[in-house]
Design a protein around this motif. Structure first.
Motif, PDB file in Angstrom:
ATOM      1  N   ALA A 268     -14.527  -6.229  -9.366  1.00 30.60           N
ATOM      2  CA  ALA A 268     -14.688  -4.805  -9.082  1.00 30.60           C
ATOM      3  C   ALA A 268     -14.597  -4.503  -7.587  1.00 30.60           C
ATOM      4  CB  ALA A 268     -16.019  -4.304  -9.633  1.00 30.60           C
ATOM      5  N   SER A 269     -14.645  -5.538  -6.742  1.00 26.40           N
ATOM      6  CA  SER A 269     -14.535  -5.322  -5.293  1.00 26.40           C
ATOM      7  C   SER A 269     -13.078  -5.324  -4.824  1.00 26.40           C
ATOM      8  CB  SER A 269     -15.338  -6.378  -4.527  1.00 26.40           C
ATOM      9  OG  SER A 269     -14.713  -7.657  -4.607  1.00 26.40           O
ATOM     10  N   LEU A 270     -12.146  -5.378  -5.771  1.00 26.31           N
ATOM     11  CA  LEU A 270     -10.709  -5.379  -5.460  1.00 26.31           C
ATOM     12  C   LEU A 270     -10.216  -3.960  -5.219  1.00 26.31           C
ATOM     13  CD1 LEU A 270      -7.863  -6.908  -5.551  1.00 26.31           C
ATOM     14  CD2 LEU A 270      -7.771  -6.031  -7.872  1.00 26.31           C
ATOM     15  N   TYR A 271      -9.403  -3.802  -4.183  1.00 23.29           N
ATOM     16  CA  TYR A 271      -8.742  -2.516  -3.972  1.00 23.29           C
ATOM     17  C   TYR A 271      -7.374  -2.724  -3.328  1.00 23.29           C
ATOM     18  CZ  TYR A 271     -10.378  -2.750   0.915  1.00 23.29           C
ATOM     19  OH  TYR A 271     -10.620  -3.139   2.205  1.00 23.29           O
ATOM     20  N   LEU A 272      -6.531  -1.725  -3.467  1.00 20.00           N
ATOM     21  CA  LEU A 272      -5.204  -1.716  -2.861  1.00 20.00           C
ATOM     22  C   LEU A 272      -5.341  -1.040  -1.508  1.00 20.00           C
ATOM     23  CD1 LEU A 272      -2.153  -2.287  -3.134  1.00 20.00           C
ATOM     24  CD2 LEU A 272      -1.948  -0.075  -4.293  1.00 20.00           C
ATOM     25  N   LYS A 273      -5.166  -1.816  -0.451  1.00 13.55           N
ATOM     26  CA  LYS A 273      -5.383  -1.321   0.908  1.00 13.55           C
ATOM     27  C   LYS A 273      -4.186  -0.532   1.423  1.00 13.55           C
ATOM     28  CE  LYS A 273      -6.408  -3.077   5.562  1.00 13.55           C
ATOM     29  NZ  LYS A 273      -6.847  -4.256   6.320  1.00 13.55           N
ATOM     30  N   ALA A 274      -2.969  -1.002   1.102  1.00 11.41           N
ATOM     31  CA  ALA A 274      -1.770  -0.336   1.620  1.00 11.41           C
ATOM     32  C   ALA A 274      -0.563  -0.693   0.786  1.00 11.41           C
ATOM     33  CB  ALA A 274      -1.528  -0.748   3.078  1.00 11.41           C
ATOM     34  N   VAL A 275       0.368   0.239   0.738  1.00  9.81           N
ATOM     35  CA  VAL A 275       1.704   0.009   0.227  1.00  9.81           C
ATOM     36  C   VAL A 275       2.641   0.562   1.283  1.00  9.81           C
ATOM     37  CG1 VAL A 275       3.400   0.548  -1.563  1.00  9.81           C
ATOM     38  CG2 VAL A 275       1.013   0.176  -2.198  1.00  9.81           C
ATOM     39  N   MET A 276       3.535  -0.283   1.787  1.00  5.42           N
ATOM     40  CA  MET A 276       4.431   0.147   2.847  1.00  5.42           C
ATOM     41  C   MET A 276       5.855  -0.256   2.508  1.00  5.42           C
ATOM     42  SD  MET A 276       4.905   1.772   5.602  1.00  5.42           S
ATOM     43  CE  MET A 276       3.297   2.111   6.248  1.00  5.42           C
ATOM     44  N   ALA A 277       6.777   0.646   2.809  1.00  3.41           N
ATOM     45  CA  ALA A 277       8.200   0.383   2.633  1.00  3.41           C
ATOM     46  C   ALA A 277       8.880   0.602   3.986  1.00  3.41           C
ATOM     47  CB  ALA A 277       8.789   1.311   1.581  1.00  3.41           C
ATOM     48  N   PRO A 278       9.992  -0.089   4.228  1.00  3.93           N
ATOM     49  CA  PRO A 278      10.618   0.030   5.554  1.00  3.93           C
ATOM     50  C   PRO A 278      11.060   1.444   5.908  1.00  3.93           C
ATOM     51  CG  PRO A 278      11.992  -1.256   4.067  1.00  3.93           C
ATOM     52  CD  PRO A 278      10.709  -1.002   3.368  1.00  3.93           C
ATOM     53  N   ASP A 279      11.425   2.249   4.913  1.00  8.20           N
ATOM     54  CA  ASP A 279      11.856   3.610   5.218  1.00  8.20           C
ATOM     55  C   ASP A 279      10.694   4.546   5.551  1.00  8.20           C
ATOM     56  OD1 ASP A 279      11.090   3.360   2.522  1.00  8.20           O
ATOM     57  OD2 ASP A 279      12.374   5.010   1.884  1.00  8.20           O
ATOM     58  N   LEU A 280       9.448   4.082   5.390  1.00 12.56           N
ATOM     59  CA  LEU A 280       8.290   4.888   5.751  1.00 12.56           C
ATOM     60  C   LEU A 280       7.788   4.589   7.159  1.00 12.56           C
ATOM     61  CD1 LEU A 280       6.222   4.604   2.441  1.00 12.56           C
ATOM     62  CD2 LEU A 280       7.642   6.514   3.214  1.00 12.56           C
ATOM     63  N   ILE A 281       8.311   3.560   7.775  1.00 12.97           N
ATOM     64  CA  ILE A 281       7.871   3.160   9.107  1.00 12.97           C
ATOM     65  C   ILE A 281       8.539   4.039  10.137  1.00 12.97           C
ATOM     66  CG2 ILE A 281       7.791   1.286  10.789  1.00 12.97           C
ATOM     67  CD1 ILE A 281       7.835  -0.623   8.326  1.00 12.97           C
TER      68      ILE A 281
END
Length: 155
Positions: A140-153
């Motif tokens: 339950a302490s699991l979370y998704l911290k980030a999702v990044m794609a090169p076109d969003l940088i």
């Protein structure tokens, strides 16, 4: 534990007589890899371990990161999502782990972590998904911290 899944950048279709493992990045893929490597460099701690599939396209994807990495045959195309998690020592590794790999395995791992089932989730080329589990024995302490794609940088 932090686990970062980085899908290889855009690769060329295999040429006649060429194996899937020999597929190289396109020029667009090289640019994607450089952009994601810059972002990851700004985010990853120095202690992060980097594990990479032996496929040429993953080796070329991780190269701009400029860090030591370990090539692991168990991360090759078609890898089992449970084997990938074992290779990362999930969720017990002391240091963050970055895995450079392939679809559908990375999407299956993401689905397994977030839903408990290794479903076929799409992960865009060259994108990275960053998971954190604060307590190894507390799912339950699991979370998704980030999702990044090169076109969003943004540069």
């Amino acid at each position: 534990m932090d686990l970062i899944l980085w899908r290889h950048a855009e690769a060329a279709d295999p040429e006649r007589g060429q194996s899937d493992m020999q597929r190289a990045l396109t020029s667009k893929g090289q640019k994607q890899a450089r952009r994601m490597a810059e972002w990851l460099t700004s985010q990853l701690p120095e202690s992060c371990k980097v594990l990479v599939s032996p496929a040429l396209r993953t080796l070329q994807t991780v190269e701009p990161l400029g860090r030591k990495f370990k090539v692991m045959p168990e991360l090759a195309p078609g890898a089992d999502p449970h084997e990938l998690l074992r290779a990362a020592n999930w969720p017990h590794a002391r240091d963050p782990v970055l895995i450079v790999g392939h679809q559908p395995t990375l999407g299956q791992v993401a689905a397994l972590l977030l839903s408990g089932q290794p479903q076929y989730w799409e992960m865009k080329k060259a994108s990275a998904w960053w998971f954190v589990q604060r307590e190894p024995n507390e799912p339950a302490s699991l979370y998704l911290k980030a999702v990044m794609a090169p076109d969003l940088i943004v540069k």
